[in-house]
Motif scaffolding. Structure first.
Motif, short mmCIF file in Angstrom:
data_model
loop_
_atom_site.label_atom_id
_atom_site.label_comp_id
_atom_site.label_asym_id
_atom_site.label_seq_id
_atom_site.Cartn_x
_atom_site.Cartn_y
_atom_site.Cartn_z
N GLY A 1 1.53 0.44 4.61
CA GLY A 1 1.17 -0.77 4.69
C GLY A 1 1.19 -1.99 3.99
O GLY A 1 1.36 -1.98 2.87
N LEU A 2 -0.12 -2.81 3.88
CA LEU A 2 -0.96 -3.91 3.40
C LEU A 2 -1.82 -4.05 3.08
O LEU A 2 -2.75 -3.05 3.90
CB LEU A 2 -0.30 -4.87 4.09
CG LEU A 2 1.09 -5.27 4.30
CD1 LEU A 2 1.05 -6.84 4.81
CD2 LEU A 2 1.93 -5.31 2.92
N TYR A 3 -2.15 -5.33 2.37
CA TYR A 3 -3.71 -4.65 1.62
C TYR A 3 -4.01 -5.61 1.26
O TYR A 3 -3.96 -6.76 0.84
CB TYR A 3 -3.12 -3.70 0.46
CG TYR A 3 -5.25 -3.35 -0.48
CD1 TYR A 3 -6.53 -2.79 -0.12
CD2 TYR A 3 -5.36 -3.97 -1.72
CE1 TYR A 3 -7.48 -2.76 -0.96
CE2 TYR A 3 -6.65 -4.08 -1.95
CZ TYR A 3 -7.57 -3.60 -1.60
OH TYR A 3 -8.62 -3.74 -2.34
N PHE A 4 -5.29 -6.63 1.44
CA PHE A 4 -6.29 -7.33 0.95
C PHE A 4 -7.27 -7.19 0.66
O PHE A 4 -8.14 -6.70 1.66
CB PHE A 4 -6.30 -8.03 2.40
CG PHE A 4 -4.73 -8.52 3.23
CD1 PHE A 4 -3.34 -9.36 2.66
CD2 PHE A 4 -3.68 -8.41 3.97
CE1 PHE A 4 -2.38 -10.20 2.92
CE2 PHE A 4 -2.50 -8.17 4.49
CZ PHE A 4 -2.17 -9.12 4.11
N THR A 5 -8.03 -7.63 -0.18
CA THR A 5 -8.87 -8.17 -0.39
C THR A 5 -9.76 -9.26 -1.01
O THR A 5 -8.93 -10.46 -1.33
CB THR A 5 -9.65 -6.64 -1.53
OG1 THR A 5 -11.46 -6.85 -2.26
CG2 THR A 5 -8.98 -7.11 -2.83
N ASN B 1 0.75 -1.30 -0.11
CA ASN B 1 -0.03 -0.30 0.21
C ASN B 1 1.20 1.52 0.01
O ASN B 1 1.71 1.09 1.05
CB ASN B 1 -0.81 -0.28 1.42
CG ASN B 1 -1.83 1.27 1.12
OD1 ASN B 1 -1.52 1.93 0.99
ND2 ASN B 1 -2.59 1.49 2.25
N TYR B 2 1.19 1.77 -0.85
CA TYR B 2 1.87 3.61 -1.38
C TYR B 2 0.47 4.56 -1.25
O TYR B 2 -0.23 4.56 -2.11
CB TYR B 2 2.82 3.12 -1.85
CG TYR B 2 3.62 2.34 -2.44
CD1 TYR B 2 5.01 2.21 -1.41
CD2 TYR B 2 3.88 1.01 -3.38
CE1 TYR B 2 6.39 1.46 -1.27
CE2 TYR B 2 4.53 -0.06 -3.29
CZ TYR B 2 5.93 0.21 -2.21
OH TYR B 2 6.95 -0.54 -2.00
N ASN C 1 -12.10 3.18 8.97
CA ASN C 1 -11.26 3.23 7.09
C ASN C 1 -12.03 4.49 6.86
O ASN C 1 -13.54 4.72 7.25
CB ASN C 1 -12.04 1.30 6.89
CG ASN C 1 -10.75 1.80 5.37
OD1 ASN C 1 -11.16 1.84 4.57
ND2 ASN C 1 -9.75 1.47 5.36
N MET C 2 -12.26 4.78 5.48
CA MET C 2 -13.20 5.47 4.86
C MET C 2 -12.59 6.57 6.01
O MET C 2 -14.23 7.34 4.99
CB MET C 2 -14.47 5.33 4.54
CG MET C 2 -14.51 3.67 4.23
SD MET C 2 -14.00 3.53 2.40
CE MET C 2 -15.19 4.10 1.86
N ILE D 1 -4.03 -2.94 6.77
CA ILE D 1 -3.00 -3.16 7.94
C ILE D 1 -1.80 -2.72 8.03
O ILE D 1 -0.80 -2.54 6.74
CB ILE D 1 -2.54 -4.53 8.06
CG1 ILE D 1 -1.95 -5.08 6.83
CG2 ILE D 1 -4.57 -5.13 8.36
CD1 ILE D 1 -1.71 -6.77 7.23
N PHE D 2 -1.08 -2.38 9.15
CA PHE D 2 0.18 -1.38 9.74
C PHE D 2 0.35 -0.02 8.62
O PHE D 2 1.52 0.62 8.08
CB PHE D 2 1.31 -2.29 9.09
CG PHE D 2 1.17 -3.73 9.42
CD1 PHE D 2 1.28 -4.01 10.73
CD2 PHE D 2 1.01 -5.14 8.43
CE1 PHE D 2 1.22 -5.31 10.84
CE2 PHE D 2 0.64 -6.37 8.94
CZ PHE D 2 1.05 -6.46 9.75
N ARG D 3 -0.38 0.91 9.21
CA ARG D 3 -0.73 2.03 8.72
C ARG D 3 0.01 3.15 9.10
O ARG D 3 0.09 2.44 10.46
CB ARG D 3 -2.52 2.19 8.08
CG ARG D 3 -3.25 1.68 6.52
CD ARG D 3 -4.17 2.68 6.75
NE ARG D 3 -5.40 1.92 8.01
CZ ARG D 3 -6.43 2.59 8.48
NH1 ARG D 3 -7.19 2.87 7.04
NH2 ARG D 3 -7.07 2.21 9.41
N ASP D 4 0.40 3.88 8.41
CA ASP D 4 1.09 4.88 9.27
C ASP D 4 0.23 5.69 10.33
O ASP D 4 -0.73 6.37 10.40
CB ASP D 4 2.05 5.71 8.13
CG ASP D 4 3.16 7.22 9.11
OD1 ASP D 4 2.13 7.40 9.59
OD2 ASP D 4 3.76 6.62 8.99
#
Length: 191
Positions: free
Chosen positions: A101-105, A81-82, A173-174, A129-132
């Motif tokens: 972080g990372l993204y899963f869908t 996730n950038y 989120n959102m 997950i693992f967002r700044d």
């Protein structure tokens, strides 16, 4: 050699009647199938521009998708996730573009008929997950883990015209801390 490149591109114009608040949201999703496999190179680019801020999220990774014999479609993807953003209009300094972080869908969908009418149902859930910490502070989500999802039922009135009802939900989120949800109605035209 890659086979079967798929690109999907919904676009949304928000608040078109209020020029001071009008925003544009564009999502570009693409995947290139790996030969003899249900795995793909996967990427998603999400761009949102508001009058006082902008954000581009780039999600490069891999996905797996399959259509089963009963017509059920299933897809899962895992990506990095950038974020490239400009929050200066919100009075925020110190944001550095980059890894977030990372993204899963997970997505599943199925077409069906009822009373001689064609319908489709789709469910998608996205996890970040693992967002700044600064990012989640700016977005008011305040947690490094967040998810959102939606359940959509489309009634295909004509070949290119559909009416839809969707239930959307999110948790951290959102742009909202905690849980939020809502019901949306829409008309869709496919070119």
């Amino acid at each position: 050699m890659l086979t079967n490149l798929t690109i999907y591109n919904p676009a949304l114009i928000e608040d078109p009647d209020d020029q001071e608040e009008m925003g544009i949201e564009v999502v570009l999703i693409g995947q290139a199938n790996l030969p003899n496999s249900d795995f793909n190179f996967y990427s998603q680019v999400y761009v949102k521009n508001e009058p006082d801020w902008s954000e581009t999220i780039i999600l490069p990774g891999v996905s797996w998708d399959k259509v089963f014999e009963n017509g059920l479609y299933f897809q899962s993807a895992a990506t990095l996730n950038y974020v490239i953003a400009d929050y200066r209009g919100l009075g925020i300094d110190g944001w550095e573009n980059g890894y977030n972080g990372l993204y899963f869908t997970i997505t599943t969908s199925k077409d069906f008929s009822l009373f001689d009418q064609d319908f489709s149902v789709m469910w998608t859930q996205e996890h970040y997950i693992f967002r700044d910490e600064l990012y989640t502070s700016i977005t008011r989500e305040e947690k490094s883990f967040g998810f959102n999802g939606w359940l959509v039922i489309d009634w295909h009135i004509l070949k290119q015209l559909s009416a839809a009802i969707s239930y959307r939900y999110s948790n951290n989120n959102m742009g909202v801390k905690g849980y939020s949800d809502g019901v949306f109605y829409s008309l869709k035209y496919s070119f």
